[in-house]
Write a protein that holds these residues in place. Structure first.
Motif, short mmCIF file in Angstrom:
data_model
loop_
_atom_site.label_atom_id
_atom_site.label_comp_id
_atom_site.label_asym_id
_atom_site.label_seq_id
_atom_site.Cartn_x
_atom_site.Cartn_y
_atom_site.Cartn_z
N MET A 199 34.16 19.47 49.92
CA MET A 199 34.46 20.81 49.51
C MET A 199 35.71 21.21 49.95
N LEU A 200 36.44 20.58 50.90
CA LEU A 200 37.45 21.22 51.47
C LEU A 200 38.53 20.43 50.44
N ILE A 201 38.40 19.45 49.99
CA ILE A 201 39.40 18.71 49.14
C ILE A 201 39.48 19.36 47.73
N GLY A 202 38.33 20.19 47.60
CA GLY A 202 38.10 20.83 46.26
C GLY A 202 39.65 22.12 46.30
N ALA A 213 30.12 10.85 46.32
CA ALA A 213 29.76 11.71 45.23
C ALA A 213 30.64 12.97 44.87
N ALA A 214 31.14 13.80 46.22
CA ALA A 214 31.69 15.00 46.26
C ALA A 214 33.03 14.67 45.70
N GLY A 243 31.41 25.91 31.01
CA GLY A 243 30.25 25.38 31.32
C GLY A 243 30.23 24.03 32.06
N CYS A 244 31.18 23.30 31.70
CA CYS A 244 31.41 21.66 32.59
C CYS A 244 31.92 22.06 33.76
N GLY A 245 32.74 23.02 33.76
CA GLY A 245 33.44 23.26 35.19
C GLY A 245 32.53 23.86 35.98
N LEU A 246 31.71 24.82 35.69
CA LEU A 246 30.67 25.30 36.58
C LEU A 246 29.67 24.38 37.03
N LEU A 247 29.22 23.52 35.87
CA LEU A 247 28.20 22.34 36.54
C LEU A 247 28.95 21.57 37.47
N LEU A 248 30.00 21.09 37.32
CA LEU A 248 30.85 20.40 38.30
C LEU A 248 30.80 20.92 39.74
N ASP A 281 35.42 16.36 42.45
CA ASP A 281 36.38 17.01 42.56
C ASP A 281 37.38 16.11 41.56
N ILE A 282 37.31 14.96 41.36
CA ILE A 282 38.18 14.24 40.48
C ILE A 282 38.13 14.60 39.06
#
Length: 443
Positions: free
Chosen positions: A233-236, A185-186, A215-220, A190-191
């Motif tokens: 989170m690291l791959i972020g 899911a994470a 807004g979409c980026g913040l939600l993601l 990221d994708i």
């Protein structure tokens, strides 16, 4: 192109359960088979017009599990490494002289072959996409990521006891969305972040579009933290690097680069503020707290997997058979209340199941993807950077998990391949974006 997008959406919604969600996976596979039947001519055209090396790689990948389920005469399968216990078992019931397939579990291998049909259908239906279509693909992925978060929030509010898609997610403390595994899911979020960054127009962005994208980026981003996936989170860092690369490209070559560059820099600052502010929220703090304890069962599973690899080297045990053969080599000191199920390292699992053949295919796909990434960098096209970034994240998470064992991620990977592969007779096309004209080369 519409059919490919529909299949990707079906894959994301129903294909996030992995090998344990047989009925959901079957739904995705039946949709893919239906599209293959309707678009048979597109598959013939794919074989005729695609680069030879790419066609060979695709066909070899599909043939590997098919050949592994073909029955072999006793003189052959008995000589394969690691088949001694099979021979002993069949001898006990007087069937040692019967033909037996290469795979130690032909049913699982057959299922693995069926799992390749959705990404194959997506690849072929979307392979001749224009720059506009590729942008639409990225928008679709970003919107699907936002949808997954919106589905996951009420799940999380009920302690994942209501609205969950898969039994594995029931009672979880993590945001699951349309996935059974919080790491997958994470990764998908990221994708989706990469897709959102690369899909936005390079110039002349309307304020409403900027607000929607923000807004979409913040939600993601919030959803990514709520998955509590350390690897996710690291791959972020990859989406963040894509954002920096986008700023550089626009400021160095774009029209109106000062205004756009300033907006993107402010976005970076805003992103930092969001991360800092989110760190003050208890649930997000719990996500970061998981980094304080890095001890888990993975190293023990990897050690036993290497022992299993030596047993079946150099040919492997058959695609999809890990859970059946791993138990033999699992050491007593590493036994746990639950089955390992996976190697939690797709490279080790690939080597165990397919031996040198799987390694050769992996090297081939790596070469294709690296070549495509180099072409994308040289073309300086923002959209063309997305597939490379996605594959980098897939390779990164494969060290600790098994992302490509999910139909949802497989469909996304097929779409990314379609974005970087061009027909052999397609020359550079000119795409106009505002006042700027960019050449999109072929691969």
């Amino acid at each position: 192109m519409t059919q490919a997008m529909a299949l990707v959406l079906v894959g994301v919604i129903f294909g996030g359960g992995g090998g344990g969600a047989g009925l959901y996976n079957l739904l995705v596979q039946l949709a893919a088979i239906a599209l293959i039947a309707v678009n048979a001519s597109a598959f013939v055209d794919f074989l005729r017009r695609s680069p030879r090396y790419f066609v060979v790689l695709v066909v070899a990948t599909l043939l590997l599990p098919l050949l592994q389920i073909v029955p072999l005469p006793p003189s052959i399968w008995r000589a394969l490494p690691g088949r001694e216990m099979v021979e002993q078992s069949l001898t006990l019931i007087g069937r040692q002289d019967e033909w037996f397939p290469f795979s130690l579990d032909m049913r699982r291998t057959a299922v693995a072959f069926l799992a390749m049909l959705p990404p194959l259908a997506v690849l072929i239906l979307a392979r001749e996409s224009s720059a506009q279509h590729r942008r639409q693909f990225l928008v679709l992925i970003a919107m699907a990521g936002a949808l997954s978060v919106l589905i996951g929030l009420p799940q999380l509010a009920t302690g994942n006891r209501m609205f969950v898609f898969f039994a594995e997610a029931y009672g979880s403390q993590d945001l699951q969305g349309t996935f059974a595994n919080h790491n997958t899911a994470a990764l998908f979020l990221d994708i989706a972040l990469v897709a959102l960054i690369c899909a936005m127009p390079e110039v002349r962005m309307r304020p409403s579009l900027v607000l929607s994208a923000g807004g979409c980026g913040l939600l993601l981003l919030i959803g990514l933290f709520l998955t509590r996936s350390r690897s996710g989170m690291l791959i972020g860092v990859v989406p963040f690097v894509c954002l920096l690369v986008r700023i550089y490209f626009v400021m160095a070559h774009g029209v109106g680069r000062k205004r756009f560059g300033m907006a993107m820099l402010l976005s970076c600052l805003g992103l930092g503020c969001v991360v800092w502010g989110g760190a003050q929220v208890d649930r997000v703090q719990q996500s970061f707290a998981r980094f304080e304890n890095l001890n888990d069962e993975r190293p023990a599973i990897w050690s036993d997997t290497r022992s299993a690899i030596r047993r079946y080297w150099p040919v492997g045990s058959g695609v999809g058979t890990f859970d059946e053969v791993f138990q033999v080599d699992e050491s007593l000191e590493n036994l746990a209340p639950h089955r390992a199920g996976r190697a939690h390292n797709d490279y080790l699992e690939l080597t165990l199941e397919s031996g040198v053949f799987g390694i050769a295919l992996l090297i081939g796909w790596l070469a294709v993807i690296v070549l495509a990434m180099l072409r994308a960098v040289s073309s300086r096209g923002i959209i063309d950077l997305a597939p490379g970034a996605v594959f980098v994240m897939l390779f990164m998470q494969s060290v600790l998990d098994y992302p490509l064992r999910s139909q949802a991620i497989l469909c996304v990977a097929g779409l990314m391949l379609a974005m970087i592969i061009r027909p052999v007779n397609s020359g550079p096309t000119t795409v106009r974006s505002g006042r700027r004209t960019e050449a999109v080369g072929s691969l």
